[in-house]
Motif scaffolding. Structure first.
Motif, PDB file in Angstrom:
ATOM      1  N   GLU A  70       0.842  -1.321  -0.058  1.00 14.15           N
ATOM      2  CA  GLU A  70       0.037   0.277   0.174  1.00 14.15           C
ATOM      3  C   GLU A  70       0.905   1.109  -0.024  1.00 14.15           C
ATOM      4  O   GLU A  70       0.461   2.320  -0.803  1.00 14.15           O
ATOM      5  CB  GLU A  70      -0.969  -0.013   1.122  1.00 14.15           C
ATOM      6  N   GLN A  71       1.771   1.374   0.747  1.00 16.26           N
ATOM      7  CA  GLN A  71       2.762   2.371   0.777  1.00 16.26           C
ATOM      8  C   GLN A  71       3.649   2.665  -0.409  1.00 16.26           C
ATOM      9  O   GLN A  71       4.057   3.652  -0.745  1.00 16.26           O
ATOM     10  CB  GLN A  71       3.924   2.441   2.094  1.00 16.26           C
ATOM     11  N   ALA A  72       3.907   1.458  -1.113  1.00 16.25           N
ATOM     12  CA  ALA A  72       4.604   1.616  -2.579  1.00 16.25           C
ATOM     13  C   ALA A  72       3.759   2.221  -3.516  1.00 16.25           C
ATOM     14  O   ALA A  72       4.087   2.993  -4.447  1.00 16.25           O
ATOM     15  CB  ALA A  72       5.214  -0.052  -2.816  1.00 16.25           C
ATOM     16  N   ALA A  73       2.391   1.784  -3.402  1.00 10.73           N
ATOM     17  CA  ALA A  73       1.406   2.378  -4.466  1.00 10.73           C
ATOM     18  C   ALA A  73       1.454   3.750  -4.126  1.00 10.73           C
ATOM     19  O   ALA A  73       1.205   4.707  -5.035  1.00 10.73           O
ATOM     20  CB  ALA A  73       0.015   1.821  -4.243  1.00 10.73           C
ATOM     21  N   ALA A  74       1.333   4.342  -2.819  1.00  2.44           N
ATOM     22  CA  ALA A  74       1.283   5.562  -2.341  1.00  2.44           C
ATOM     23  C   ALA A  74       2.334   6.431  -2.748  1.00  2.44           C
ATOM     24  O   ALA A  74       2.225   7.735  -3.262  1.00  2.44           O
ATOM     25  CB  ALA A  74       0.859   5.626  -0.897  1.00  2.44           C
ATOM     26  N   ALA A  75       3.625   5.916  -2.718  1.00  2.00           N
ATOM     27  CA  ALA A  75       4.573   6.422  -3.093  1.00  2.00           C
ATOM     28  C   ALA A  75       4.577   6.746  -4.665  1.00  2.00           C
ATOM     29  O   ALA A  75       5.120   7.688  -5.111  1.00  2.00           O
ATOM     30  CB  ALA A  75       6.051   5.666  -2.992  1.00  2.00           C
ATOM     31  N   VAL A  76       4.328   5.966  -5.334  1.00  2.00           N
ATOM     32  CA  VAL A  76       3.991   5.907  -6.871  1.00  2.00           C
ATOM     33  C   VAL A  76       3.069   7.176  -7.217  1.00  2.00           C
ATOM     34  O   VAL A  76       3.351   7.928  -8.050  1.00  2.00           O
ATOM     35  CB  VAL A  76       3.659   4.867  -7.619  1.00  2.00           C
ATOM     36  N   ASP A  77       1.909   6.940  -6.565  1.00  2.00           N
ATOM     37  CA  ASP A  77       1.011   8.147  -6.878  1.00  2.00           C
ATOM     38  C   ASP A  77       1.517   9.469  -6.451  1.00  2.00           C
ATOM     39  O   ASP A  77       1.307  10.412  -7.123  1.00  2.00           O
ATOM     40  CB  ASP A  77      -0.331   7.840  -5.978  1.00  2.00           C
ATOM     41  N   ALA A  78       2.127   9.618  -5.203  1.00  2.00           N
ATOM     42  CA  ALA A  78       2.621  10.885  -4.929  1.00  2.00           C
ATOM     43  C   ALA A  78       3.840  11.433  -6.017  1.00  2.00           C
ATOM     44  O   ALA A  78       3.899  12.587  -6.017  1.00  2.00           O
ATOM     45  CB  ALA A  78       3.383  10.948  -3.389  1.00  2.00           C
ATOM     46  N   ALA A  79       4.642  10.442  -6.364  1.00  2.48           N
ATOM     47  CA  ALA A  79       5.713  10.788  -7.059  1.00  2.48           C
ATOM     48  C   ALA A  79       5.085  11.426  -8.431  1.00  2.48           C
ATOM     49  O   ALA A  79       5.490  12.281  -9.278  1.00  2.48           O
ATOM     50  CB  ALA A  79       6.588   9.667  -7.522  1.00  2.48           C
ATOM     51  N   ASN A  80       4.163  10.402  -8.968  1.00  2.00           N
ATOM     52  CA  ASN A  80       3.490  11.033 -10.344  1.00  2.00           C
ATOM     53  C   ASN A  80       2.648  12.575 -10.022  1.00  2.00           C
ATOM     54  O   ASN A  80       2.807  13.081 -10.963  1.00  2.00           O
ATOM     55  CB  ASN A  80       2.510  10.024 -10.651  1.00  2.00           C
ATOM     56  N   LYS A  81       2.210  12.717  -8.924  1.00  2.00           N
ATOM     57  CA  LYS A  81       1.610  13.777  -8.694  1.00  2.00           C
ATOM     58  C   LYS A  81       2.524  14.924  -8.800  1.00  2.00           C
ATOM     59  O   LYS A  81       2.431  16.191  -9.296  1.00  2.00           O
ATOM     60  CB  LYS A  81       0.823  13.831  -7.296  1.00  2.00           C
ATOM     61  N   ALA A  82       3.767  14.685  -7.901  1.00  2.00           N
ATOM     62  CA  ALA A  82       4.741  15.759  -8.009  1.00  2.00           C
ATOM     63  C   ALA A  82       5.590  16.026  -9.359  1.00  2.00           C
ATOM     64  O   ALA A  82       5.667  17.199  -9.700  1.00  2.00           O
ATOM     65  CB  ALA A  82       6.185  15.275  -7.248  1.00  2.00           C
ATOM     66  N   GLY A  83       5.478  14.805 -10.177  1.00  2.00           N
ATOM     67  CA  GLY A  83       6.054  15.046 -11.501  1.00  2.00           C
ATOM     68  C   GLY A  83       4.827  16.023 -12.373  1.00  2.00           C
ATOM     69  O   GLY A  83       5.485  16.893 -13.066  1.00  2.00           O
ATOM     70  N   ARG A  84       3.540  15.793 -12.207  1.00  2.00           N
ATOM     71  CA  ARG A  84       2.625  16.600 -13.114  1.00  2.00           C
ATOM     72  C   ARG A  84       2.679  17.771 -12.639  1.00  2.00           C
ATOM     73  O   ARG A  84       2.718  19.079 -13.540  1.00  2.00           O
ATOM     74  CB  ARG A  84       1.486  15.928 -12.581  1.00  2.00           C
ATOM     75  N   VAL A  85       2.959  18.067 -11.292  1.00  2.00           N
ATOM     76  CA  VAL A  85       2.921  19.627 -10.477  1.00  2.00           C
ATOM     77  C   VAL A  85       4.457  20.274 -11.354  1.00  2.00           C
ATOM     78  O   VAL A  85       4.094  21.328 -11.749  1.00  2.00           O
ATOM     79  CB  VAL A  85       2.974  19.437  -9.136  1.00  2.00           C
ATOM     80  N   ALA A  86       5.516  19.302 -11.252  1.00  2.00           N
ATOM     81  CA  ALA A  86       6.562  20.259 -11.845  1.00  2.00           C
ATOM     82  C   ALA A  86       6.482  20.503 -13.376  1.00  2.00           C
ATOM     83  O   ALA A  86       6.910  21.481 -13.725  1.00  2.00           O
ATOM     84  CB  ALA A  86       7.783  19.129 -11.589  1.00  2.00           C
ATOM     85  N   ALA A  87       5.950  19.628 -14.145  1.00  2.00           N
ATOM     86  CA  ALA A  87       5.558  20.044 -15.432  1.00  2.00           C
ATOM     87  C   ALA A  87       4.930  21.135 -15.728  1.00  2.00           C
ATOM     88  O   ALA A  87       4.977  22.123 -16.488  1.00  2.00           O
ATOM     89  CB  ALA A  87       5.133  18.801 -16.204  1.00  2.00           C
ATOM     90  N   GLN A  88       3.668  21.270 -14.695  1.00  2.00           N
ATOM     91  CA  GLN A  88       2.835  22.562 -14.894  1.00  2.00           C
ATOM     92  C   GLN A  88       3.707  23.716 -14.525  1.00  2.00           C
ATOM     93  O   GLN A  88       3.548  24.811 -15.178  1.00  2.00           O
ATOM     94  CB  GLN A  88       1.896  22.157 -14.033  1.00  2.00           C
ATOM     95  N   LEU A  89       4.655  23.715 -13.308  1.00  2.00           N
ATOM     96  CA  LEU A  89       5.403  24.722 -13.066  1.00  2.00           C
ATOM     97  C   LEU A  89       6.005  25.344 -14.158  1.00  2.00           C
ATOM     98  O   LEU A  89       6.308  26.568 -14.319  1.00  2.00           O
ATOM     99  CB  LEU A  89       6.005  24.442 -11.616  1.00  2.00           C
ATOM    100  N   TYR A  90       6.848  24.355 -14.814  1.00  2.00           N
ATOM    101  CA  TYR A  90       7.618  24.749 -15.595  1.00  2.00           C
ATOM    102  C   TYR A  90       7.121  25.309 -17.214  1.00  2.00           C
ATOM    103  O   TYR A  90       7.753  26.197 -17.796  1.00  2.00           O
ATOM    104  CB  TYR A  90       8.726  23.594 -16.423  1.00  2.00           C
ATOM    105  N   ARG A  91       5.909  24.550 -17.378  1.00  2.00           N
ATOM    106  CA  ARG A  91       5.245  25.055 -18.503  1.00  2.00           C
ATOM    107  C   ARG A  91       4.892  26.559 -18.238  1.00  2.00           C
ATOM    108  O   ARG A  91       4.921  27.462 -18.938  1.00  2.00           O
ATOM    109  CB  ARG A  91       3.971  24.205 -18.809  1.00  2.00           C
ATOM    110  N   ASN A  92       3.988  26.812 -17.200  1.00  2.00           N
ATOM    111  CA  ASN A  92       3.803  28.099 -16.758  1.00  2.00           C
ATOM    112  C   ASN A  92       4.835  29.085 -16.735  1.00  2.00           C
ATOM    113  O   ASN A  92       4.525  30.470 -16.828  1.00  2.00           O
ATOM    114  CB  ASN A  92       3.007  28.031 -15.645  1.00  2.00           C
ATOM    115  N   GLY A  93       6.092  28.720 -16.499  1.00  2.00           N
ATOM    116  CA  GLY A  93       7.039  29.811 -16.402  1.00  2.00           C
ATOM    117  C   GLY A  93       7.533  29.729 -17.723  1.00  2.00           C
ATOM    118  O   GLY A  93       8.854  30.597 -17.795  1.00  2.00           O
TER     119      GLY A  93
END
Length: 468
Positions: free
Chosen positions: A141-164
């Motif tokens: 369960e924690q491994a799945a949560a880690a993947v979900d959180a990492a993917n979320k962070a990746g999407r946020v990072a991509a959005q930040l750089y695109r907006n910048g």
């Protein structure tokens, strides 16, 4: 050669002419073998000390069989011709009877001790296996949560750089090129803008990843402990079965010899005109009566088995309400009892009685059909255990092959109808319901095993077309 018609009168006449001195040298050799420690143990003179020594030396795994040189009726006849020899033979027989009793008591005590140890070891293994499964589930369960959180962070990072206004290829980079949470987090950790503006999301992903790794490590340690405890439980099961067999053999030996020894003792102590031949005939009659009694018990047991089988014919039984005990369905499996489900599998509220409390996790299902009701083999297989098992009371375990097994607990005293090594068929009557062990009333505690570990019988039997 055995003399005939030796009466009390003839013995009195012999005694009147006897000097009362010790027996002859040949009589001494026959009546009193050289007394050493081995002979003393055999006669039961050192019975208590022998039991204590056996318990320490063998650590409960086995005890030497009770060995004795039993007197023949010729010995009794010879002893009656001499007062000193008669008294010695009386003492010898009394010690043999006491030795038989001590041997049975000692072996029963060891069997009970090892049955209790088997139960404790089995439950410890069950608990360790459950804990290993729980830890691994939490790790997953924690491994799945880690993947979900990492993917979320990746999407946020991509959005930040695109907006910048930075290179839009970063979105593609974060969208799916990373192999997993570790790879993605390693890349994200190099992005200064992410660390500055989205620290929380990144921290959640790192925490989940580290938790998953820690839980996975704990699960690996627990699995190793589970495997160790499984071996211990298997060893305890073998030792308990051996002790139970030895106790039964000692009881059988006592039953076989005690009647004759008591008849011989009575013949030696009797001052009436009864002859030794009459006592010997009486013992023959007793043995015949015992044989007839056993045949009658076997006949009644067969009638009871037939009655139970007929009572539970008629199939299926659904839900938790019972029915269909012993009826075999198309999968080749059968419901082990006609009883209703009084307790399910899994975590439960602890209940306490006068001398014990129930476990907090129930590794089987309870089926209550009533005291003495039939218990049936859930499938064809070989009996690998039949005897006491601590809190399970009288217990049977069947190996069905392919890592599949079943267990049947709380069987009534004298209610085990099969033996170790015996092959049983699906739906065969193997026992009757009781209240032995840690039980609050007559019922069958039924377990299903995969690789010796208990799994939910409701799901396991349901997959085979049986409702319990």
């Amino acid at each position: 050669m055995q003399p005939e018609n030796i009466t009390a009168k003839s013995l009195t006449d012999d005694a009147s002419t006897d000097c009362g001195c010790a027996p002859t040298a040949s009589e001494q050799r026959r009546l009193w073998p050289a007394m050493n420690r081995r002979t003393a143990l055999g006669l039961g003179i050192l019975g208590v000390a022998a039991f204590s020594a056996v318990g320490v030396a063998t650590n409960g795994f086995s005890t030497p069989a009770f060995a004795a040189d039993y007197p023949s009726w010729d010995d009794v006849v010879a002893a009656k011709s001499n007062e000193a020899a008669k008294q010695a033979e009386i003492t010898r027989i009394q010690e043999l009877i006491a030795g038989l009793e001590a041997d049975v008591a000692a072996k029963k005590q060891i069997a009970q001790q090892l049955a209790d140890e088997f139960y404790v070891a089995q439950q410890a293994y069950f608990d360790a296996a459950l804990r290993a499964d729980q830890l691994q589930q939490q790790a997953d369960e924690q491994a799945a949560a880690a993947v979900d959180a990492a993917n979320k962070a990746g999407r946020v990072a991509a959005q930040l750089y695109r907006n910048g206004g930075d290179d839009t290829s970063l979105e593609l980079f974060f969208a799916g090129s990373a192999a997993g949470a570790d790879d993605l987090l390693a890349r994200l950790g190099t992005m200064d803008k992410l660390v500055q503006r989205n620290q929380d999301v990144y921290a959640q992903a790192v925490t989940a990843r580290d938790s998953a790794q820690s839980l996975s490590d704990q699960a690996a340690v627990q699995r190793a402990e589970r495997d160790r405890l499984q071996k211990v439980a298997e060893e305890k099961m073998v030792a308990a079965q051996k002790a139970a067999d030895e106790a039964q053999a000692a009881l059988d030996a006592q039953n076989a010899k005690r009647g004759e020894l008591e008849a011989q003792l009575a013949a030696l102590q009797d001052a009436t005109a009864a002859t030794v031949a009459q006592y010997e005939e009486g013992e023959r009659v007793r043995k015949e009566q015992e044989r007839l009694r056993r045949e009658e018990e076997a006949r009644r047991a067969k009638e009871e088995a037939d009655r139970l089988a007929q009572q539970n014919q008629g199939g299926g039984g659904g839900g938790g309400g019972g029915g269909g005990g012993g009826s075999v369905v198309g999968s080749g499996w059968a419901r082990p009892s006609s009883g209703w489900r009084s307790s399910g599998y899994g975590a439960r509220t602890v209940q306490c009685g006068n001398s014990y409390c129930s476990s907090g996790f129930h590794y089987g299902v309870d089926l209550a059909a009533g005291c003495g009701a039939g218990i049936y083999a859930a499938a064809g297989g070989r009996v690998v255990y039949a005897g006491g098992n601590g809190g399970y009371g009288n217990y049977i375990k069947i190996d069905h092959g392919g890592g599949i097994g079943t267990g049947y607990a709380h069987i009534r005293p004298g209610g085990i109808f099969v033996g170790v090594g015996q092959w049983v068929g699906a739906g065969q009557l193997i026992a009757s319901e009781g209240n032995t062990g840690n039980s609050f009333g007559c019922h069958l505690h039924f377990e299903t095993y995969v690789n010796n570990y208990p799994v939910n019988p409701i799901d396991f039997m349901g997959a085979r077309g049986i409702s319990v």
